[in-house]
Design a protein around this motif. Structure first.
Motif, PDB file in Angstrom:
ATOM      1  N   GLU A  65       0.816  -1.216   0.000  1.00 56.14           N
ATOM      2  CA  GLU A  65       0.000   0.000   0.000  1.00 56.14           C
ATOM      3  C   GLU A  65       0.849   1.267   0.000  1.00 56.14           C
ATOM      4  OE1 GLU A  65      -3.067   0.038  -0.700  1.00 56.14           O
ATOM      5  OE2 GLU A  65      -3.213  -2.136  -0.669  1.00 56.14           O
ATOM      6  N   TRP A  66       1.932   1.283   0.768  1.00 63.03           N
ATOM      7  CA  TRP A  66       2.813   2.449   0.721  1.00 63.03           C
ATOM      8  C   TRP A  66       3.492   2.564  -0.648  1.00 63.03           C
ATOM      9  CZ3 TRP A  66       2.934   6.619   3.547  1.00 63.03           C
ATOM     10  CH2 TRP A  66       2.528   6.591   4.880  1.00 63.03           C
ATOM     11  N   SER A  67       3.840   1.435  -1.252  1.00 64.37           N
ATOM     12  CA  SER A  67       4.453   1.457  -2.580  1.00 64.37           C
ATOM     13  C   SER A  67       3.462   1.941  -3.635  1.00 64.37           C
ATOM     14  CB  SER A  67       4.973   0.062  -2.956  1.00 64.37           C
ATOM     15  OG  SER A  67       6.044  -0.325  -2.112  1.00 64.37           O
ATOM     16  N   SER A  68       2.219   1.537  -3.505  1.00 63.65           N
ATOM     17  CA  SER A  68       1.187   1.995  -4.435  1.00 63.65           C
ATOM     18  C   SER A  68       1.022   3.509  -4.369  1.00 63.65           C
ATOM     19  CB  SER A  68      -0.139   1.297  -4.113  1.00 63.65           C
ATOM     20  OG  SER A  68      -1.185   1.799  -4.927  1.00 63.65           O
ATOM     21  N   SER A  69       1.016   4.048  -3.149  1.00 68.54           N
ATOM     22  CA  SER A  69       0.926   5.500  -2.992  1.00 68.54           C
ATOM     23  C   SER A  69       2.150   6.186  -3.581  1.00 68.54           C
ATOM     24  CB  SER A  69       0.789   5.844  -1.508  1.00 68.54           C
ATOM     25  OG  SER A  69       0.657   7.233  -1.323  1.00 68.54           O
ATOM     26  N   ALA A  70       3.317   5.581  -3.395  1.00 63.90           N
ATOM     27  CA  ALA A  70       4.548   6.147  -3.949  1.00 63.90           C
ATOM     28  C   ALA A  70       4.497   6.185  -5.472  1.00 63.90           C
ATOM     29  CB  ALA A  70       5.746   5.323  -3.488  1.00 63.90           C
TER      30      ALA A  70
ATOM     31  N   ALA B  11       7.492   2.366   2.819  1.00 63.91           N
ATOM     32  CA  ALA B  11       7.142   1.006   2.416  1.00 63.91           C
ATOM     33  C   ALA B  11       8.186  -0.005   2.907  1.00 63.91           C
ATOM     34  CB  ALA B  11       7.005   0.916   0.900  1.00 63.91           C
ATOM     35  N   ARG B  12       9.479   0.373   2.932  1.00 69.22           N
ATOM     36  CA  ARG B  12      10.507  -0.582   3.372  1.00 69.22           C
ATOM     37  C   ARG B  12      10.668  -0.561   4.892  1.00 69.22           C
ATOM     38  NH1 ARG B  12      13.504   1.971   6.619  1.00 69.22           N
ATOM     39  NH2 ARG B  12      14.942   0.255   6.615  1.00 69.22           N
TER      40      ARG B  12
ATOM     41  N   LYS C  98      12.330  -4.033  -3.154  1.00 63.14           N
ATOM     42  CA  LYS C  98      11.979  -3.202  -4.304  1.00 63.14           C
ATOM     43  C   LYS C  98      11.648  -1.785  -3.869  1.00 63.14           C
ATOM     44  CE  LYS C  98       8.895  -2.934  -8.307  1.00 63.14           C
ATOM     45  NZ  LYS C  98       7.762  -3.581  -9.031  1.00 63.14           N
ATOM     46  N   ALA C  99      10.962  -1.634  -2.736  1.00 66.12           N
ATOM     47  CA  ALA C  99      10.627  -0.309  -2.232  1.00 66.12           C
ATOM     48  C   ALA C  99      11.890   0.487  -1.906  1.00 66.12           C
ATOM     49  CB  ALA C  99       9.745  -0.427  -0.991  1.00 66.12           C
ATOM     50  N   LEU C 100      12.873  -0.162  -1.280  1.00 67.39           N
ATOM     51  CA  LEU C 100      14.132   0.513  -0.989  1.00 67.39           C
ATOM     52  C   LEU C 100      14.806   0.961  -2.275  1.00 67.39           C
ATOM     53  CD1 LEU C 100      16.503   1.358   0.835  1.00 67.39           C
ATOM     54  CD2 LEU C 100      17.350  -0.995   0.667  1.00 67.39           C
ATOM     55  N   ASP C 101      14.871   0.076  -3.262  1.00 68.45           N
ATOM     56  CA  ASP C 101      15.508   0.421  -4.542  1.00 68.45           C
ATOM     57  C   ASP C 101      14.793   1.598  -5.209  1.00 68.45           C
ATOM     58  OD1 ASP C 101      17.198  -1.714  -4.066  1.00 68.45           O
ATOM     59  OD2 ASP C 101      16.131  -3.091  -5.389  1.00 68.45           O
TER      60      ASP C 101
ATOM     61  N   ALA D 187      14.183   7.227  -6.905  1.00 71.76           N
ATOM     62  CA  ALA D 187      13.368   8.441  -6.968  1.00 71.76           C
ATOM     63  C   ALA D 187      14.114   9.624  -6.354  1.00 71.76           C
ATOM     64  CB  ALA D 187      12.034   8.218  -6.252  1.00 71.76           C
ATOM     65  N   PHE D 188      14.805   9.385  -5.237  1.00 77.25           N
ATOM     66  CA  PHE D 188      15.590  10.464  -4.640  1.00 77.25           C
ATOM     67  C   PHE D 188      16.712  10.895  -5.576  1.00 77.25           C
ATOM     68  CE2 PHE D 188      18.987  12.295  -2.172  1.00 77.25           C
ATOM     69  CZ  PHE D 188      18.320  13.198  -1.364  1.00 77.25           C
TER      70      PHE D 188
END
Length: 359
Positions: free
Chosen positions: A46-51, A70-71, A82-85, A90-91
């Motif tokens: 869910e956090w990844s989807s929002s991202a 997400a991570r 994947k969220a960390l990557d 993105a940063f």
């Protein structure tokens, strides 16, 4: 798998520190009902989807922050990896005035973020480090402010966190002098200051007892001695803290207390810390025992303490803590009097608004 209710409790601090709007944070949290890797309604999904939505909308910094959430609290499967990557990517796409650093050290390569090199003589250095659950991308957006303070800034991660592949052990404090050595001329002959949050404060204190290049430090919620040595306190710490420590140290949750039992800073080590120290503490901290704060006050007579009536990390006092931390570094440097005056005014206004709101 983590307890979702506990994740939510501790994630609030990290959402606020990253300026994630409360309504957006609440909307994501309301969709989460499990922590099974890759499952619909799970924390990382869910956090990844929002991202991903924020990235599509062109808000790369916000997307990175949501992938960082997400991570949280650590990578335990493909979805969080994947969220960390994605958070790092993105940063990297968003950054301006911030450069990546790859530092070769005796215990392996370290990936950091830093301010762009400045013309002229070397500037004082501010090394920023987070705790056991926060990555460098969480704190690196502050680097342009560090540059405005007339300093070079470097953001690193605790061993085992994010992209830092070092092991987390008693010797982890050596990472700080290793970073200074690897920076070469950037850290040579300049005053070095530390902003060390949560568990990195423990490393910073031990490093300061041994490395005279350090000229001052600001801590927030740092374990010192009894956190590591008191088995009764250990049994009461939050599960997410114990599980994260187990992950970082390569042990089982039930083995954490024994693994870290020898990590406490002795009074002799603390007495060797002869630089200015400022510390943010929380009176209702459920992670750091009150006796650790008392030990700092007893062994470091000149320590400055900002105490909040709050839980670990003082999530209801994020802005005040940030302003006070910046002001503390400038006071240690005795630099930029006009900026110090402006921050002092902003800090006073923040406190006034809090008191007025509470009334």
């Amino acid at each position: 798998m983590n307890d979702v209710a506990e994740l939510e409790q501790f994630a609030v601090l990290h959402a606020r520190s990253q300026q994630i709007p409360p309504d957006r944070c609440r909307a994501v949290l309301d969709r989460i009902d499990n922590d099974e890797d890759g499952e619909p309604g799970s924390w990382a999904v869910e956090w990844s989807s929002s991202a991903a939505e924020l990235r599509e909308a062109g808000d790369l910094l916000a997307a990175s922050r949501h992938w960082t959430m997400a991570r949280f609290p650590y990578v335990d499967g493909p979805t969080r990896q994947k969220a960390l990557d994605q958070a790092v990517a993105a940063f990297d796409a968003w950054r301006s005035g911030i450069v990546p650093l790859r530092l070769d050290t005796p215990r392996g390569e370290l990936r950091c973020w830093a301010t762009e090199p400045s013309p002229g003589p070397p500037r004082p250095l501010l090394l920023i480090m987070g705790g056991i659950v926060s990555t460098k991308e969480q704190w690196a957006p502050a680097l342009p402010l560090v540059r405005q303070m007339g300093m070079t800034g470097v953001v690193a991660e605790l061993p085992g966190v994010g992209q830092n592949t070092r092991s987390y052990d008693w010797d982890s404090w050596r990472m700080i002098p290793d970073i200074l050595d690897a920076l070469g001329e950037t850290a040579a002959g300049v005053d070095v200051y530390l902003l060390a949050l949560s568990f990195s404060g423990h490393l910073a204190l031990r490093a300061a007892a041994h490395d005279r290049r350090l000229r001052g430090m600001v801590l927030a919620g740092a374990p010192v001695h009894d956190f590591f040595t008191d088995p009764v306190w250990q049994r009461g710490i939050p599960r997410v803290t114990r599980d994260t420590l187990a992950h970082l140290t390569g042990s089982e949750p039930g083995e954490v207390a024994e693994r870290i039992s020898g990590w406490g800073l002795t009074d002799e080590e603390l007495a060797a810390v002869r630089i200015p120290v400022s510390c943010v503490v929380s009176s209702r901290d459920e992670v750091i025992p009150r006796s650790d704060v008392a030990r700092l006050i007893r062994t470091l007579p000149g320590v400055r303490v900002l105490e909040h009536d709050d839980v670990h990390g003082s999530p209801d006092h994020v802005v005040e803590s940030q302003l006070w931390s910046v002001l503390s570094v400038l006071r240690m440097r005795r630099a930029l009097p006009l900026r110090r005056a402006a921050i002092t005014g902003a800090l006073a206004m923040t406190r006034l608004r809090r008191r007025f709101g509470a009334a």
